[in-house]
Design a protein around this motif. Sequence first.
Motif, PDB file in Angstrom:
ATOM      1  N   ARG A   1      -1.961  -2.171  -3.842  1.00 44.17           N
ATOM      2  CA  ARG A   1      -3.263  -2.608  -3.645  1.00 44.17           C
ATOM      3  C   ARG A   1      -3.626  -1.370  -2.707  1.00 44.17           C
ATOM      4  O   ARG A   1      -2.704  -0.797  -2.072  1.00 44.17           O
ATOM      5  CB  ARG A   1      -3.411  -3.560  -2.872  1.00 44.17           C
ATOM      6  CG  ARG A   1      -3.443  -4.891  -3.577  1.00 44.17           C
ATOM      7  CD  ARG A   1      -3.844  -6.434  -2.951  1.00 44.17           C
ATOM      8  NE  ARG A   1      -3.873  -7.353  -3.868  1.00 44.17           N
ATOM      9  CZ  ARG A   1      -4.436  -8.648  -3.400  1.00 44.17           C
ATOM     10  NH1 ARG A   1      -5.167  -8.522  -2.136  1.00 44.17           N
ATOM     11  NH2 ARG A   1      -4.524  -9.559  -4.212  1.00 44.17           N
ATOM     12  N   ASP A   2      -5.016  -1.086  -2.590  1.00 46.82           N
ATOM     13  CA  ASP A   2      -5.685   0.065  -1.763  1.00 46.82           C
ATOM     14  C   ASP A   2      -5.619  -0.341  -0.432  1.00 46.82           C
ATOM     15  O   ASP A   2      -5.360   0.372   0.580  1.00 46.82           O
ATOM     16  CB  ASP A   2      -6.810   0.781  -2.346  1.00 46.82           C
ATOM     17  CG  ASP A   2      -6.580   1.231  -3.491  1.00 46.82           C
ATOM     18  OD1 ASP A   2      -7.546   1.005  -4.474  1.00 46.82           O
ATOM     19  OD2 ASP A   2      -5.577   1.923  -3.980  1.00 46.82           O
ATOM     20  N   THR A   3      -5.717  -1.929  -0.322  1.00 48.62           N
ATOM     21  CA  THR A   3      -6.007  -2.381   1.090  1.00 48.62           C
ATOM     22  C   THR A   3      -5.370  -3.905   1.221  1.00 48.62           C
ATOM     23  O   THR A   3      -5.186  -4.327   0.281  1.00 48.62           O
ATOM     24  CB  THR A   3      -7.552  -2.698   1.491  1.00 48.62           C
ATOM     25  OG1 THR A   3      -8.265  -3.273   0.396  1.00 48.62           O
ATOM     26  CG2 THR A   3      -8.255  -1.119   1.646  1.00 48.62           C
TER      27      THR A   3
ATOM     28  N   PRO B   1      -0.320   7.963   0.380  1.00 48.76           N
ATOM     29  CA  PRO B   1      -1.042   8.772  -0.232  1.00 48.76           C
ATOM     30  C   PRO B   1      -0.317   9.896  -1.205  1.00 48.76           C
ATOM     31  O   PRO B   1       0.617  10.413  -0.831  1.00 48.76           O
ATOM     32  CB  PRO B   1      -2.039   9.751   0.833  1.00 48.76           C
ATOM     33  CG  PRO B   1      -1.850   8.680   2.250  1.00 48.76           C
ATOM     34  CD  PRO B   1      -0.499   8.015   1.886  1.00 48.76           C
TER      35      PRO B   1
ATOM     36  N   ILE C   1       0.715  -1.062   0.035  1.00 51.18           N
ATOM     37  CA  ILE C   1       0.027  -0.001   0.083  1.00 51.18           C
ATOM     38  C   ILE C   1       0.979   1.278  -0.018  1.00 51.18           C
ATOM     39  O   ILE C   1       1.870   1.385   0.981  1.00 51.18           O
ATOM     40  CB  ILE C   1      -0.898   0.026   1.075  1.00 51.18           C
ATOM     41  CG1 ILE C   1      -1.752  -1.231   1.265  1.00 51.18           C
ATOM     42  CG2 ILE C   1      -1.656   1.305   1.382  1.00 51.18           C
ATOM     43  CD1 ILE C   1      -2.782  -1.238   2.584  1.00 51.18           C
TER      44      ILE C   1
END
Length: 505
Positions: A488-490, A459, A456
């Motif tokens: 991945r985002d999560t 941001p 991850i």
Amino acid sequence: MLNLATMLADTARRTPGRTAVIEGDRTLTFGEIDAAANSVARFLLSRQLRPGDRVALTIANVVEFPIVYFGILKAGGAVVPLNTMLKREEVAYHLRDSGAAAYFCAVPGLDEAWRGFLDVASCEHLVTLGSALLDEPGVGTTLAEVLAEHPADDVLQETEATDTAVVLYTSGTTGKPKGAELTHANMVLNAIGHNQLLDARADDVHLVALPLFHSFAQTVQLNAGFAVGATLVLLPRFDAAEALALMTRHRVTVFAGVPTMYWALLNKSADGIAVDLAGLLRIALSGAAALPVDVLERFRDVFGVGIREGYGLSETSPTVTFNPLDQPNRSGSIGKPIWGVEVKLIDVHWDEVPVGEPGELAVRGYNVMKGYLGRPEATKDVIRDGWFRTGDIATRDDDGYFFIVDRAKDLIVRGGFNVYPRELEEVIIAHPEVSLVAVIGIPDERIGEEVKAFVIREPGSELKEEDLIGWSRERLAAYKYPRLVEFRDTLPMNATGKLLKRALR
């Protein structure tokens, strides 16, 4: 008194003119290896090496390895063999953690990893192989100078069977490598036991393609081979075509390898390189990772040689089980416990599981380490009443053969080398654009398992796969860094926030 260096000293006394090692165009006899090892021992003693002091080495499969290895032992020291692919920070960690008093290493090394010595003030003496450190005047000496300036007369310091002979570093789920303390008795008895298993002979010729810093080659080939006066043909870096050529040229009778080596040899056969190994090899051994049955059967069909598989760990000197030569070879099995070693299957509470059920392999015998250097709590976690729990899940058949079915830990075995995810995760998460990371192994036909990182990003980051791989490559040994990265985002977690790696597989 018992000293592992006896494996060399006794043979040198009996047959000093017999060929001990061959590496390229360099050949040394047992007498020559013993004399050079004596000079190394004299050097260390002149530097006030005390009994039990640890001395590290980073040396590939070249003739200098046994010279330095046995020289340290002759001086009463404990050998700390380091992986030749470690980088500077990793070398410094191992020198510091082991409390090494001296360090022998090749120069130039990979990315000048030897410079880890400069970061550890407690490691006082540096000896380099090859060139002197021209850009670091006054730092260290060369092995050539050591051999020229110190006498080669016999020396063998008294050590007890229970004294530490070798410290082999192995990682765990806590990430940082730990040093397994192996005694002179551990190492000597495991080597002698192997010679009984293999019906070892003085006229055997070993091809040593496994790295000598690894417990497999150290015990099964270097120590066991030297004990009977066998000749070792050293291959500094494994290459399948060169390995086949050396087997033919030197009439090799014993080969030990990991599954990927056998896979590579099969591929060379497919490329049209034909070698009649059946007319050469007396025995082929496999360990360090599970050998696919398909590879075993194809190797037997193509080369006419069966592969005998065994099982062991750094903490067990290493061999625990083996498919004995005088009994049927069970494909897919790691064999039976060797002489003097007990094996049972246990549950998480250390209770033996019912017959027929899978359980964690636990080992008791002369081969089990003293413990992890400087880590009594970690030792207590894995040893109870003399039993060492391995972290590997296995089954046992009615004839007493064991079969590995799974790993209790998240260990990744990449090309025969152990890779521990948490160590990698701690390095990768230090990247300024990485927020969270999970590392797993994924199946790979060529090397068994490949390292993959799920990441991850922070941001706003546009970090690319190739950039993170390159960043990791600079900080980790070549066999460790991930070749695959998926952003991945999560990442899957349980209620307590623990990463669920099984959901990533």
